[in-house]
Design a protein around this motif. Structure first.
Motif, short mmCIF file in Angstrom:
data_model
loop_
_atom_site.label_atom_id
_atom_site.label_comp_id
_atom_site.label_asym_id
_atom_site.label_seq_id
_atom_site.Cartn_x
_atom_site.Cartn_y
_atom_site.Cartn_z
N ASN A 6 0.83 -1.20 0.00
CA ASN A 6 0.00 0.00 0.00
C ASN A 6 0.86 1.25 0.00
O ASN A 6 1.14 1.84 1.04
CB ASN A 6 -0.91 -0.02 1.24
CG ASN A 6 -1.93 1.10 1.20
OD1 ASN A 6 -2.47 1.40 0.14
ND2 ASN A 6 -2.18 1.72 2.34
N SER A 7 1.34 1.62 -1.19
CA SER A 7 2.08 2.87 -1.32
C SER A 7 1.70 3.47 -2.66
O SER A 7 1.16 2.76 -3.51
CB SER A 7 3.59 2.60 -1.26
OG SER A 7 4.03 1.95 -2.43
N PRO A 8 1.97 4.74 -2.87
CA PRO A 8 1.52 5.38 -4.11
C PRO A 8 2.02 4.65 -5.36
O PRO A 8 1.35 4.60 -6.37
CB PRO A 8 2.11 6.79 -4.03
CG PRO A 8 2.35 7.03 -2.58
CD PRO A 8 2.65 5.69 -1.97
N GLY A 59 3.15 1.38 -5.21
CA GLY A 59 3.08 -0.06 -5.03
C GLY A 59 4.42 -0.67 -4.64
O GLY A 59 4.54 -1.88 -4.49
#
Lengths: 575, 189, 257
Positions: free
Chosen positions: C178-180, C182
């Motif tokens: 879950n990061s901008p 991925g």
């Protein structure tokens, strides 16, 4: 409503895809921030549901049904050839993409596909030719022949539920006159059991939910009719939707729910407009919304959430997960939805047909219902009859009817086998055609698929096995890996490379998957293979090689890549 | 599984054992030799057919075939089939034979990527071309464990299995027992 | 009156709200498990802890203990089922132990040893999965992920973050970040997070600490998974002991969290 329909993740993704023809990484970030959801959740949901795509689809996006009743992949191949495209791909010019979908619920309309979400039926090679021309000419769908999209109910036998539409609001007025307790007692005395196939007592379910602790409660109508060969909910929602809404409002009144949801399978999205209109009408006449029938405190409304191609969401706890904007993974049970369902609150999840029947029972009284059927299976069952028969369509019968009677009435001849209850149900041969449709004998959610002697039954079993491998959510190990092992095993047997050893392997894997899986999908996924081996062993044996072992992959094909790279084709370049 | 030989039969004729390495590093063979002087005792009951130990080129009819390494090319398949046809008992030895092992790490890439990297793109490649001599066995598109192509009777895991493990499984078979590995000899690394 | 259940004929007590797994571990009875970790919410996905409760199959990590349950656990038939499930986990991923830093400390491998698994039995799937080495101190090798979701739950429930999730369906299931972008480097995971250390296999590894303990002297070279998993419970008990309850008695080992 929580959340608003337009802000539901599934709807936001659908709307985006309508416009852009796929869901890009950027779109995932944008939707996540707009809906205030974790980006990973949006990505996970996008990749879970078959109808969302991570790569651009064509302006004409076609999905051929893979169902044995409403699919014909030879027609898919024919269209691919005409349009110069491979199945599963989008053409270079972005005009068209062709893919596959599990049963789209058009089994009474012949071979069918979804084009930009709309069902197009009665496919044959002539129609495929015309479709290719219309696509190449970039003719807008509105200008395509309207009869291609016209869907009939095909009701060939109507009984209690289908004979005459209920009067709108009639059940609610009875509840108002007699009280919620009396209405629940009526349903209890009617012995109504869930029509989805499992057959749990409806009154008991409502009672549990009513008594469960919680400030709010929910009614959910399970309209995720995904079992291949089932289309009776399509017909109920087309022509009897008000009876379903009535049943939901009735349930809400009895359990004291303020909000209801219809979880509509994505394949039936075309029904959305008429359903919304019918809901609006009920609101206008005071049968939904605040103070229903003018009764202070009787507030209840219904929202529709549309799925996106995931059979597993027919499992009630997976459905609830999907309603909560998540992947449709079945929950751990207990707790059951009646105590901890949507948003952790007590929730009733009922099949479309169950809700319509409940409304009828409250209006007409329990005797009306009890009078039909068998001692353990009261009332009638709406069957979706499809496959090799003269008159496919909807047949409502009192429980207890024999398979042979149904075959006679729908005009089935030379019947080799019948699949009762869809791939997750039972495959039976003529020796069991004297058995009955009933919870205590052959239970079904409504699917009744007929295969005559011209069919390759092994390929049917193969098809069903592929279906489960495609639809397994993958949460638990036995089902995730096991359904694919079963698929691979059937691939091997059907292609003529199986041995007795491979059958033993299939049996062992089937037994494990069936017994150790997390939910009903895994438990029933091996049924086609197990029934096939039990009732039609000769079909498998006829296809076997009589040797100890056959490799698990094609040795010579495995050298093809190397042959091409080295430009070799000598004797040593083959196995 | 039928016992290879009863103990009382030892003196009559020796148990014939063949060994080979397919796509492997010969580490399993090296580990086998790590049984040191115990191999002398073993040789009282065992004679070797095809094996790198004696350089016999083809497998004759044997009692036991020990196969190290994974299947990575057409020649591996031929050798494996020859072993299966000639050996009463086939034992998959080591990680590569059992699940592909280190050679299977090339399955992350397409064959084209592998060959181009090795023969076309690698720094220092002279006369870049993908070899196509008929003497060179063609590569399978993926590396596979041996049980995907022939029936395997027993598995001896480890990378490599220890000399003790080799001795244990062979001794069990010589004694006509169902071979079993004690927990301390069972490892995959 | 203490409520009891029977596991393989042995009567053990349970408290209301405990699962069969909770009760078994508290009574020093080992039930093989991979996706379960005391302290995290039960998951029930790996199915290694499958038992037969009054003849019906159930996951012991999610099934509430209830009076009258007669449970089969350590039987040859059930261990055979568990071995097959372990083989399924091995062949669906790329579990090449000799090339993995986690070897010897890997719970999947240890379960294989415990159950006497010699081979993968089924044809290998050999999926192609992505490695994420973007993070300065962590590496995510999806080849080895077994979808147990321990990292997903640890991040959410213990670290108060939401670093991991499972995406996709069926055999296409895979771990995502879950990061901008991925990528792990752009997430808010930190080296101290439980999620960075909880992986039972070699899917999430700490960089720069490879092979500090030689092969042959690692956890499962020295202990069985039954020992370590039961000791872990004792560790948990000891922690409770530190917090004021003085029923803990035994020292913990070096493994687990």
């Amino acid at each position: 409503m929580n959340p608003k329909p337009s802000e539901h993740l599934l709807h936001a993704l659908h709307a985006h895809q309508q416009q852009h023809r796929f869901v890009s990484d950027q779109a995932i970030c944008d939707i996540a921030s707009r809906l205030n959801l974790p980006r990973a959740q949006v990505e996970a949901v996008t990749e879970f549901y078959s109808f969302f795509h991570r790569n651009p689809r064509g302006r004409f996006d076609l999905l051929f049904s893979t169902c044995t009743s409403c699919g014909d992949l030879s027609l898919q191949q024919a269209l691919c050839e005409k349009l110069g495209i491979n199945a599963g791909e989008t053409r270079g010019d972005g005009l068209v993409s062709i893919g596959e979908a599990s049963c789209i619920g058009m089994c009474d309309h012949g071979a069918s596909l979804l084009i930009n979400g709309l069902p197009l039926h009665s496919l044959d090679s002539e129609r495929i030719g015309k479709i290719a021309e219309l696509i190449e000419a970039e003719t807008a769908l509105e200008a395509w022949p309207a009869e291609w999209f016209k869907i009939d109910d095909h009701i060939h036998r109507a009984d209690l539920l289908l004979q005459e539409p209920l009067e709108s609001g009639a059940a609610l007025r009875v509840v108002e006159a007699e009280g919620a307790d009396a209405a629940l007692e009526k349903i209890r005395f009617s012995d109504l059991r869930g029509r989805g196939g499992a057959g749990f007592s409806t009154a008991q379910k409502w009672q549990f939910c009513r008594e469960a602790e919680g400030e709010s409660r929910y009614v959910i109508c399970n309209a995720d009719e995904g079992e291949p060969g089932t289309f009776k909910d399509r017909v109920l929602l087309t022509s009897y939707a008000d009876a379903v809404f009535e049943g939901m409002a009735l349930c809400a009144r009895i359990i004291n729910a303020k909000q209801g949801y219809i979880y509509l399978r994505g394949e039936y999205r075309y029904l959305l407009e008429s359903l919304e209109a019918a809901l609006a009408t009920r609101r206008e006449v005071g049968l939904l919304g605040s103070s229903i029938l003018g009764i202070d405190g009787f507030d209840f409304d219904i929202a529709i959430v549309v799925g996106a191609g995931a059979y597993i969401c027919g499992e009630e706890s997976a459905l609830i997960e999907s309603l909560e904007e998540k992947c449709g993974n079945p929950r751990i049970r207990p707790p059951f939805p009646v105590t901890s369902g949507y948003m952790g609150k007590p929730t009733v999840v009922n099949n479309v047909e169950t809700l319509a029947a409940a409304a009828g029972i409250v209006i007409h009284g329990e005797r009306w219902f009890r009078g039909a059927g068998t001692w353990q299976s009261r009332g009638t069952k709406i069957l979706s009859v499809s496959g090799d028969c003269a008159k496919p369509g909807i047949y409502e019968y009192p429980f207890g009817i024999t398979i042979q009677d149904i075959l006679n009435q729908c005009g089935a001849e030379n019947t080799q086998a019948v699949q009762i209850g869809g791939p997750s149900g039972s495959l039976i041969g003529p020796s069991k055609f004297d058995h009955h449709i009933a919870f205590e004998d052959l239970a079904t959610g409504g699917s009744f698929m007929i295969f005559d002697s011209s069919r390759d039954l092994l390929e049917i079993i193969h098809n069903f096995t592929n279906f489960f491998a495609h639809e397994s959510c993958g949460f638990c190990t036995p089902c995730r890996v096991g359904t694919t092992l079963l698929k691979n095993g059937m691939d091997k047997v059907c292609s003529g490379h199986g041995t007795a050893h491979d059958l033993d392997e299939l049996k062992a894997t089937a037994a494990l998957v069936s017994r150790r899986s997390h939910c009903g999908l895994g438990v029933t996924a091996p049924n086609p293979i197990r029934d096939g081996l039990k009732h039609f062993p000769e079909l498998f044996e006829a296809r076997l090689l009589h040797q100890e072992m056959e490799p698990e992959f094609n040795l010579d094909a495995s050298l093809e890549e190397a042959r091409q790279l080295t430009h070799r084709d000598d004797a040593e370049a083959h196995l | 599984m039928t016992p290879v030989k009863k103990r009382e039969a030892y003196t009559v004729s020796k148990v014939r054992v063949a060994t080979t390495s397919l796509a492997g590093c010969f580490g399993c063979h090296m580990s086998f030799l790590d049984m040191d002087e115990r191999i002398v005792g073993l040789l009282e009951h065992v004679e070797f057919s095809r094996s790198p130990i004696n350089d016999i080129k083809h497998c004759e009819p044997c009692d036991i075939g020990l196969i190290e390494g994974a299947l990575c090319n057409a020649d591996n398949v031929h050798v494996l089939k020859e072993f299966r046809e000639n050996c009463k008992i086939v034992i998959a030895v080591g990680a590569c034979a059992i699940n592909g092992g280190v050679p299977a790490m090339r399955n992350h890439f397409t064959l084209q990527e592998c060959l181009e990297e090795a023969f076309l793109d690698e720094i220092g490649v002279d006369n870049p071309h993908i070899p196509n001599d008929v003497e060179i066995p063609l590569l399978l598109s993926k590396v596979h464990p041996i049980h995907e192509v022939v029936k395997v009777d027993y598995y001896l895991p480890g990378c490599p299995p220890s000399a003790d493990a080799f001795l244990k499984i062979l001794t069990d078979l010589l004694e006509g027992k169902e071979p079993s590995l004690p927990k301390e000899m069972l490892h995959y690394d | 009156m203490n409520k009891t259940i029977k596991i393989d004929g042995v009567e053990i007590p349970f408290k209301e709200g405990q699962t069969i797994m909770d009760a078994a571990l508290a009574a020093d009875i080992y039930i093989p498990h991979l996706c379960h970790k005391p302290g995290l919410s039960p998951h029930g996905s790996c199915k290694l802890c499958t038992v037969d409760v009054n003849g019906r199959a159930a996951s012991s990590c999610t099934m509430p203990a209830a009076e009258g349950q007669e449970i089969e656990n350590d039987t040859p038939a059930l261990n055979e089922v568990r071995k097959t499930i372990t083989q399924m986990l091995f062949i669906e991923g790329n579990h090449l132990c000799p090339s993995c830093e986690k070897t010897g400390d890997c719970t999947l491998q240890a379960i294989g040893y415990h159950l006497g698994m010699l081979d993968g039995h089924f044809p290998q799937f050999y999926p192609r999965r992505e490695v994420d080495a973007s993070h300065p101190t962590l590496v995510l090798d999806r080849d080895r992920c077994i979808m147990c979701e321990l990292c997903v739950r640890a991040s959410r429930e213990c670290d108060g973050k939401n670093v991991f999730a499972i995406s996709g369906r069926g055999t296409k299931r895979h771990l995502i970040v879950n990061s901008p972008t991925g990528r792990l480097a752009d997430s808010d995971i930190e080296l101290d997070d439980l999620a960075a250390h909880i992986c039972p296999v070699g899917a999430i590894l700490i960089k720069d600490h490879g092979y500090e303990v030689p092969i042959g002297r690692r956890t499962f070279d020295l202990h069985s998974v039954a020992e370590t998993d039961l000791d872990e419970v004792i560790l948990t008990k000891a922690r409770h002991h530190d917090e004021g309850d003085d029923s803990g008695e035994k020292e913990g080992g070096v493994y687990g969290v």
